[in-house]
Design a protein around this motif. Structure first.
Motif, mmCIF file in Angstrom:
data_model
loop_
_atom_site.group_PDB
_atom_site.id
_atom_site.type_symbol
_atom_site.label_atom_id
_atom_site.label_comp_id
_atom_site.label_asym_id
_atom_site.label_seq_id
_atom_site.Cartn_x
_atom_site.Cartn_y
_atom_site.Cartn_z
ATOM 1 N N LYS A 1 -26.670 -94.065 11.463
ATOM 2 C CA LYS A 1 -28.011 -93.600 11.108
ATOM 3 C C LYS A 1 -28.697 -94.815 10.510
ATOM 4 O O LYS A 1 -28.035 -95.724 10.023
ATOM 5 N N LEU B 1 -16.583 -96.836 0.558
ATOM 6 C CA LEU B 1 -15.346 -96.173 0.986
ATOM 7 C C LEU B 1 -14.328 -97.197 1.475
ATOM 8 O O LEU B 1 -13.148 -97.122 1.164
ATOM 9 N N ARG C 1 -14.720 -96.668 -6.446
ATOM 10 C CA ARG C 1 -14.796 -95.314 -6.990
ATOM 11 C C ARG C 1 -15.584 -95.292 -8.297
ATOM 12 O O ARG C 1 -16.218 -94.318 -8.639
ATOM 13 N N ARG C 2 -15.468 -96.375 -9.055
ATOM 14 C CA ARG C 2 -16.132 -96.443 -10.360
ATOM 15 C C ARG C 2 -17.628 -96.667 -10.172
ATOM 16 O O ARG C 2 -18.076 -97.266 -9.197
ATOM 17 N N ASP C 3 -18.410 -96.224 -11.153
ATOM 18 C CA ASP C 3 -19.862 -96.406 -11.062
ATOM 19 C C ASP C 3 -20.242 -97.880 -10.982
ATOM 20 O O ASP C 3 -21.160 -98.257 -10.243
ATOM 21 N N GLU D 1 -29.255 -88.621 -10.066
ATOM 22 C CA GLU D 1 -29.111 -88.914 -11.492
ATOM 23 C C GLU D 1 -28.783 -90.395 -11.697
ATOM 24 O O GLU D 1 -29.252 -91.018 -12.638
ATOM 25 N N VAL E 1 -23.645 -91.651 -2.740
ATOM 26 C CA VAL E 1 -22.716 -90.680 -2.149
ATOM 27 C C VAL E 1 -23.436 -89.437 -1.628
ATOM 28 O O VAL E 1 -22.974 -88.800 -0.689
ATOM 29 N N PRO F 1 -23.075 -82.178 -14.682
ATOM 30 C CA PRO F 1 -23.758 -83.468 -14.855
ATOM 31 C C PRO F 1 -22.948 -84.581 -14.193
ATOM 32 O O PRO F 1 -21.736 -84.461 -14.034
ATOM 33 N N TRP F 2 -23.635 -85.668 -13.824
ATOM 34 C CA TRP F 2 -22.952 -86.782 -13.164
ATOM 35 C C TRP F 2 -21.799 -87.282 -14.021
ATOM 36 O O TRP F 2 -21.949 -87.493 -15.217
ATOM 37 N N TYR F 3 -20.635 -87.472 -13.407
ATOM 38 C CA TYR F 3 -19.470 -87.989 -14.110
ATOM 39 C C TYR F 3 -19.388 -89.489 -13.908
ATOM 40 O O TYR F 3 -19.198 -89.957 -12.779
ATOM 41 N N ARG F 4 -19.560 -90.229 -14.984
ATOM 42 C CA ARG F 4 -19.482 -91.684 -14.877
ATOM 43 C C ARG F 4 -18.018 -92.107 -14.790
ATOM 44 O O ARG F 4 -17.245 -91.961 -15.721
ATOM 45 N N ASN F 5 -17.638 -92.639 -13.649
ATOM 46 C CA ASN F 5 -16.243 -92.971 -13.386
ATOM 47 C C ASN F 5 -15.925 -94.366 -13.905
ATOM 48 O O ASN F 5 -16.510 -95.357 -13.454
ATOM 49 N N GLU F 6 -14.998 -94.421 -14.857
ATOM 50 C CA GLU F 6 -14.540 -95.711 -15.402
ATOM 51 C C GLU F 6 -13.022 -95.739 -15.404
ATOM 52 O O GLU F 6 -12.390 -96.370 -16.255
ATOM 53 N N LYS G 1 -5.487 -92.048 -12.610
ATOM 54 C CA LYS G 1 -6.370 -90.969 -12.147
ATOM 55 C C LYS G 1 -5.829 -89.602 -12.529
ATOM 56 O O LYS G 1 -6.572 -88.696 -12.911
ATOM 57 N N ARG H 1 -16.286 -85.257 -5.046
ATOM 58 C CA ARG H 1 -17.077 -85.344 -6.265
ATOM 59 C C ARG H 1 -16.249 -84.876 -7.475
ATOM 60 O O ARG H 1 -16.562 -83.869 -8.102
ATOM 61 N N GLY I 1 -13.057 -89.690 -7.775
ATOM 62 C CA GLY I 1 -14.060 -90.492 -7.085
ATOM 63 C C GLY I 1 -15.265 -89.647 -6.759
ATOM 64 O O GLY I 1 -15.190 -88.416 -6.744
ATOM 65 N N PRO I 2 -16.411 -90.303 -6.512
ATOM 66 C CA PRO I 2 -17.662 -89.561 -6.385
ATOM 67 C C PRO I 2 -17.983 -89.103 -4.956
ATOM 68 O O PRO I 2 -18.959 -88.391 -4.752
ATOM 69 N N TYR I 3 -17.180 -89.531 -3.991
ATOM 70 C CA TYR I 3 -17.539 -89.283 -2.587
ATOM 71 C C TYR I 3 -17.308 -87.836 -2.195
ATOM 72 O O TYR I 3 -16.623 -87.095 -2.887
ATOM 73 N N LYS J 1 -18.627 -84.647 0.868
ATOM 74 C CA LYS J 1 -19.435 -83.446 1.062
ATOM 75 C C LYS J 1 -18.494 -82.433 1.683
ATOM 76 O O LYS J 1 -17.504 -82.798 2.295
ATOM 77 N N GLU K 1 -18.808 -84.212 8.953
ATOM 78 C CA GLU K 1 -18.808 -85.557 8.362
ATOM 79 C C GLU K 1 -17.375 -86.095 8.260
ATOM 80 O O GLU K 1 -17.120 -87.265 8.551
ATOM 81 N N LEU L 1 -15.717 -89.467 9.891
ATOM 82 C CA LEU L 1 -14.967 -90.498 9.155
ATOM 83 C C LEU L 1 -13.598 -90.740 9.802
ATOM 84 O O LEU L 1 -13.133 -91.879 9.884
ATOM 85 N N ARG M 1 -24.279 -84.789 12.587
ATOM 86 C CA ARG M 1 -24.031 -83.804 11.518
ATOM 87 C C ARG M 1 -25.286 -82.990 11.180
ATOM 88 O O ARG M 1 -25.708 -82.945 10.013
#
Lengths: 397, 397
Positions: free
Chosen positions: A306, A318, A323-325, A364, A371, B67-72, B80, B298, B302-304, B306, B311, B315, B373
C-alpha cells in the motif's frame, strides 16, 4: 495576516498539546497565541507527524486501478525482469496513468516526498521517465517527486542503455540509478565505472539497487565505497536493499559498516521479511543514515503493498523486532528524517522555519500511529490541505 | 422454507458467481434457484471466504481499549514474562473485559473460530481461564473459542502450576498447553512427561509454544515426536512457532519434517519477520498440516497486531516470499482449512452441509483479499449475520 492558518490542539511528534502557526507555506511558530484574523483549524488532540517520505518507490510499475494481475512468474530475479518487460507492452501499463494513481494514493496517506526509480531500457526508452515527469508536474503542489533513472534490465548487457540514461539525466532525472553490478551486468567494475561516470558528468547523486547477498554483495558494496572515497562523493550515494548487510558474518558486516560511515553511504531498507536485511538499530547507532520506502507495489513482481508509509514503518519495525516505544520512534525517524537526509531535503520537520508539510492522525503515541495506521485525518503540503480522512483532494486519472 | 436465506451473486473462493442457500445454520445448496418465500441477500459479486480462523491467540493479554502502554521491556523472553505478570496486577488487565474486546474485534474481521492460549500461573491462578470462559459464553452465538490452559510462567519451576493446569482442564479448557521444555522449565523430559500426562489423563490434545531455536528446539521437537508415537497421539499435538524448523541445517529440518509427518504433529507459524520460521510451502508439500494465528496483540510483549486474519495471512505470505496467486491461495488455505484441521472442526468450509460460517469481501481474487484486506462486507456465523462493513453487531464492554 495573509496566507496563514493556525492549527490548534495538535501534539507534534506525540509531545505536549500546542498550536502551530503556518504562514506562506512554512511553519512560523509553535505555541503562540492566535494572531488576529488568522483562520483556525482545530486538531482535536491529534498527533502531528512531519510529512511522510517514501525514499524508494517505482511509480511507473504499479498496476493499481487495473484488473487483477494473476502472478505466475518464476522464482529468479531475471524471470521477474523479463516478465515485466513483456507484460508492460501486453497489458499497457501506462507510466503516466499509473504514476498518477499511486501519487494520489500516496497524498491521501500523508506522503509529502517520493524518490521514485523509473525504468530506462532499450525497449521503452525514455517513455517511463516522460510519463512520471508528466504525473509529477500535474501533482506538483501536492507532493514532491524525485526521479532516479534506473537501468532495470541492465546497463552494459543491453547496449544503448547507457546513452538513454545519459539522456534521462539531461531531461531532469535527479539521480543516477544502478542495479546489481555483479549479478545483473556480470561486470562489477564496468557497471560501477559507468554509473559513477554518469554521476560525475551530470553532478548528480547515485542510488544503486544492491540485491546481491552475502560475500558477493559485500564485494560490490566495498567497490562502491572505494569509488565514493576516491571521487569525493561522500553523502551522495545510497545503496538500496543491501541484503549483504544481513549476512551471518558479523565481522564482515562491522567492516562494511565502518566503510559506509567513512564514505557517508546511505542504506535503504524496506524491512523485507523474506530476505536477510540490514540491522536498522545497529547501522543507526554506528552513525550510518538509514532510509526506507515502499518499493514496488501491486505490480508484476508481486501483489503486496500500500502507499502507506506508516504501514512500511510497521513492517520495518516487525522485521527488526522493534517492540519498545523508543525503537518504534527510531523506525519513524528513519521514515521521516532519515529519508529527508538521503534525499537532501532542506527545512524538513516540525520546527519553525520548516516547510509546512505535515500529517495529523488520531493516535496517542508515535508507536500507536505506526501499529494502528489510522486513516490520515488531515494532510498539509506546503501549507495547503491536500487530503482529508484518508483521501486526497486531487483526482487520479 | 423457514430459517433460510439465499445469498446471491457471491463468488465462493473467488470462483464463478453463484448463489448459496443457507438453512438452519448450514449451507444447504450452491447455485440452485431461490425457493419460494426465502429472503434474498444480494452479494454484489463479492468474494466469499469460509469463516477465518485464528488458531493461536492470547485473548487474556490484549490491552486494546486501555491507555497506550509504553513498552520499555528488556530483550529476553523472561523479561517479557516477568514484566507481564507484574503489569497485569498494576494495570488491571482484566481477562474477561479484554477477551471480550478482542472477540468483538475478531467478529468484525470475519473470524469464526479462535484457539486461545490462556495463562495459568500461581499468581493469577485460574482467573484468566474464568475470564475468557465468561467472554466466550457471552459471544457464543457469534464466535467459537477453544481454550488452551497455558503455563506461561513455567510448569515445573513454579510448584503448584501443574495442579492449576489440572483444574483448568477439569473446568473445561479443551487443550493442554506447554512452553519451551528446555528453555523455560530447564527440564525437557520432566516438562513433556508432565503435559503428556495431563493430556492422557484428560483425553485432550496438546499445543506447545516452542520458541527454542536451532539444535535445542530440534531436540525438544524430536522428544515431542517420540512421545506422540509412543502414546498413539497422532493428530493431537501442535507445536507453535517451531523456530527450529527455520534453522540453516536443511538435512536436520528434513529429518524433523519426516518425524512430524509420521507423528501427525501440526505446526503453527505466525510468519514472524524477526525470527527463523518454518517454511510453509515445504511443510505443506511434505504433508504436514500447517496452521496460523495472530498471537499476542497490543499487549505488554509488543504493540503490534490487529485481529484481522487476512492481515496475518499477508504477513505469512510476505515472510514466505509468496508472490504468485497459487502461493497466496496456499496461505489462505493455511488460515482456514489448515486451522480447521488443527482445531478438529467438522463440517468446515463452503460445501453443502458445512456450517454457514463465511465472510463476504469486495475483492477480485483471494490474493487481492489478502493483500488489500478490505473491511469485511458481511460476516455470517452459524447462518446468522454477526458483522457488517467491518463492524461486529455485538458490543464490547
Amino acid at each position: 495576516m495573509e496566507n496563514a492558518t493556525l492549527y490548534t490542539q495538535v501534539r507534534p511528534a506525540g509531545g505536549e498539546m500546542t498550536s502551530v502557526l503556518v504562514r506562506d507555506g512554512r511553519i512560523q511558530a509553535l505555541g503562540g497565541p492566535a494572531p488576529a484574523g488568522v483562520p483556525v483549524v482545530e486538531g482535536g488532540g491529534a498527533l502531528m507527524l512531519p510529512g511522510l517520505i517514501d525514499a524508494h518507490a517505482h511509480l511507473d510499475k504499479t498496476m493499481y486501478g487495473m484488473p487483477w494481475y494473476r502472478n505466475e512468474v518464476g522464482p529468479r530475479l531475471i524471470d521477474k525482469i523479463e516478465n515485466e518487460r513483456a507484460e508492460k507492452k501486453r497489458l499497457g501499463i501506462d507510466p503516466y496513468r499509473q504514476s498518477a494513481r499511486q501519487l494520489v494514493m500516496s497524498i491521501g496517506d500523508g506522503t509529502s516526498h517520493i524518490r521514485s526509480h523509473v525504468d530506462v531500457d532499450t525497449d521503452i526508452g525514455l517513455a517511463a521517465i516522460e510519463g512520471v515527469m508528466r504525473a509529477r508536474e500535474q501533482y506538483r503542489d501536492q507532493i514532491d517527486v524525485e526521479i532516479v533513472a534506473f537501468p532495470q534490465s541492465g546497463l552494459l548487457i543491453r547496449p544503448g542503455t547507457l546513452e538513454l540514461m545519459d539522456e534521462a539525466l539531461r531531461m531532469g532525472a535527479e539521480v543516477v540509478g544502478g542495479l546489481d553490478p555483479a549479478g545483473m551486468d556480470r561486470d562489477p567494475k564496468g557497471h560501477l565505472d559507468a554509473i559513477f561516470g554518469l554521476a560525475q558528468r551530470h553532478g548528480k547523486p547515485i542510488d544503486i539497487h544492491l540485491h546481491e547477498a552475502g560475500e558477493l554483495g559485500a564485494f560490490s558494496m566495498q567497490m562502491t565505497i572505494d569509488r565514493v572515497l576516491a571521487l569525493g562523493m561522500q553523502g551522495k550515494v545510497t545503496l538500496s536493499h543491501s541484503f549483504c548487510l544481513g549476512m551471518p558474518d558479523t565481522y564482515a558486516v562491522q567492516a562494511l559498516t565502518e566503510g559506509l560511515l567513512k564514505a557517508g553511504v546511505h542504506i535503504m531498507t524496506t524491512g523485507s521479511a523474506s530476505r536477510p536485511v540490514p540491522n536498522v538499530a545497529k547501522l543507526h547507532a554506528a552513525g550510518v543514515t538509514v532510509c526506507t520506502g515502499n518499493d514496488g507495489m501491486r505490480d508484476t513482481w508481486g501483489p503486496y503493498g500500500k502507499p502507506d508509509m506508516l504501514e512500511r514503518t510497521m513492517l520495518v519495525g516487525l522485521r527488526n523486532n522493534f517492540r519498545r516505544d523508543d525503537e518504534l520512534d527510531l523506525a519513524l525517524h528513519v521514515a521521516t528524517y532519515g529519508n529527508a537526509q538521503v534525499m537532501g531535503l532542506s527545512d524538513y520537520g516540525l520546527a519553525p522555519g520548516c516547510h509546512a508539510d505535515f500529517v495529523l492522525v488520531d493516535a496517542e503515541t508515535v508507536a500507536e500511529a505506526i501499529v494502528s495506521r489510522p486513516p490520515r485525518k488531515l494532510v498539509v503540503k506546503g501549507g495547503r490541505v491536500v487530503a482529508r480522512d484518508g483521501r486526497a483532494l486531487a483526482e487520479a486519472p
